[in-house]
Design an enzyme around this catalytic site. Sequence first.
Site, PDB file in Angstrom:
ATOM      1  N   LYS A  40      32.543 -13.196  31.581  1.00 43.62           N
ATOM      2  CA  LYS A  40      31.512 -12.241  31.953  1.00 43.62           C
ATOM      3  C   LYS A  40      30.234 -12.453  31.114  1.00 43.62           C
ATOM      4  CE  LYS A  40      33.963 -10.077  35.122  1.00 43.62           C
ATOM      5  NZ  LYS A  40      35.373 -10.438  35.162  1.00 43.62           N
TER       6      LYS A  40
HETATM    7  C1  LIG Z   1      36.657  -9.463  35.767  1.00 48.42           C
HETATM    8  C2  LIG Z   1      36.794  -8.409  36.815  1.00 48.42           C
HETATM    9  C3  LIG Z   1      37.659  -7.315  36.684  1.00 48.42           C
HETATM   10  C4  LIG Z   1      38.674  -7.203  35.595  1.00 48.42           C
HETATM   11  O1  LIG Z   1      38.142  -7.236  34.341  1.00 48.42           O
HETATM   12  P1  LIG Z   1      39.090  -7.381  33.071  1.00 48.42           P
HETATM   13  O2  LIG Z   1      38.178  -7.025  31.957  1.00 48.42           O
HETATM   14  O3  LIG Z   1      39.550  -8.806  33.026  1.00 48.42           O
HETATM   15  O4  LIG Z   1      40.207  -6.439  33.230  1.00 48.42           O
HETATM   16  C5  LIG Z   1      37.636  -6.331  37.651  1.00 48.42           C
HETATM   17  N1  LIG Z   1      36.836  -6.423  38.721  1.00 48.42           N
HETATM   18  C6  LIG Z   1      36.012  -7.472  38.904  1.00 48.42           C
HETATM   19  C7  LIG Z   1      35.143  -7.510  40.114  1.00 48.42           C
HETATM   20  C8  LIG Z   1      35.991  -8.516  37.972  1.00 48.42           C
HETATM   21  O5  LIG Z   1      35.218  -9.590  38.175  1.00 48.42           O
END
Ligand SMILES: *Cc1c(COP(=O)(O)O)cnc(C)c1O
Length: 369
Positions: free
Chosen positions: A181
Site C-alpha cells: 500500500k
Molecule cells: C489490501 C486490501 C485489504 C486488506 O488489507 P490488509 O491490511 O491486508 O488486511 C482490503 N481491501 C482492499 C481493497 C485491499 O486492497
Amino acid sequence: MKIEFFKHNVGAEEKQAVLAVLDSIFLTTGETVAQFEKDLANYLNIPYCIGLSHCTGALHLALLALDLKAGDEIITTPMTFVATSLVIAHIGAKPIWVDVEKDTGNLNTDLIEAAITSKTRAILPVHLYGQMCDMKAIRKIADKYGLVVIEDAAHALESERDGIRVGELSDVACFSFYATKSITSGEGGAIVTRSKRIADKLRLLRAHGINKEVLERYGQNYAHWDLVDLGWKYNMSNIQAALLLPQLKKIAVTWQRRKEIDLKYREAFQNMPKLYPNAKSAHHLSTVWVDPKKRDSVLQKLQNRGIGVAVNYRPIHLLSKFKELYKRESGSFPEAERIGNSTISLPLYPKLTKFELIYIIANLKQILE
Ligand SMILES: *Cc1c(COP(=O)(O)O)cnc(C)c1O
C-alpha cells in the site's frame, strides 16, 4: 532485468523512528500509535482515528461497531480483494454484490437501489485503484433507506472526488498499510470516523473488550480492569506506527511520483480504467485491460521479460468458497467479470526508475502487437 512489482519506501528516517521505539520501554500500542492516529486524523480532517493491525481487522470491527449482525445484507462489490466480503461472511451477514461501472471498476451506484431488501443494513463501497466511488450518491441512497456506509479505502488514502474526501460522507472508513500500500508498516490498518461513540466502541473492540487500554494502565499503580465486551486483538503497535509516521509526512511527494508514472502508462496505453473528472485519484494501481483470451499469456510474457505483475482482481464471487456459499455463477456480474478476465497491474511505486518505466512500456507494447 528484474523489475519488482512493488518496492516500499522505508528508508533511513523510518529505520531511525523504529530504533527509537525499540530503545523505549513501550513496543505495543502507546504514544507512537497515538501520534500516528492524530496525524492521520489531521491529514484526513476527520476527528477520530483508531490504529489497527490490518485493514481486514478494520473492516471487521467496522461492521461490529455499527451493530451489523448475522442475517443482515450488506451491499458491496465483487471487484475487490477478498477481505471486503470475508468480514461480512465472518459476522454471519450476507454480501449482496452489485456489478461495477464498466469504465472504472467502481461499484455502480445506479444498481444499488434494486438490490435493497428489508434485510439490507449497509453499503460497503471499495474505492478501486485509488478512485473514489460516487459517495454523494451512496450517502443519498443510504439516508433514504436508513443504511450505514463503510468505506473500504485501502487504495484511497489520498483520494478526493467532487470536493469530497474519504471518510467524509461515510460512517467509517477503513485503511490498509499492508506491504504494497502507499504507506506501509508491512501489516497495518486504521479506521477513521466522525462519531465519538463509534470511536470509543472501536477502541474497546480492538483490545479484547477490556475497559482500560494498556497505555492507561501503564505508569499508574495497578488497578483492576474489566472485560466489558467481546472484542478482538487488532491493535496497532508502536513499531508499526513508527514506520508509518515519516511516510505520512512525505505522502504528497510519493503520491506525485506515482501519479507521474500512472500518467505515463496512460499516454502509452488507451485501454485502462477511465479517470473521473473533478477528482484526485490516489493512483494506487495502474491496470491495463487486454484481450481476455490473451491475458494469462501476456502475464507470462511480461514475467519472462523480468517485469513483476499482479491481477487486481479476479471477481471474488467466482472464488471457490464464496461460490459455494453464495452460489453466484459466471455471468452474474458481467462488467466485474470482464475486468477480472482482462486486467493486468503494472509496477507503480516511487522507486521505479525512468529506465524501468520505459522498459515496461516498450515490452508490453511489443507483446501486445
Ligand atoms: C489490501 C486490501 C485489504 C486488506 O488489507 P490488509 O491490511 O491486508 O488486511 C482490503 N481491501 C482492499 C481493497 C485491499 O486492497
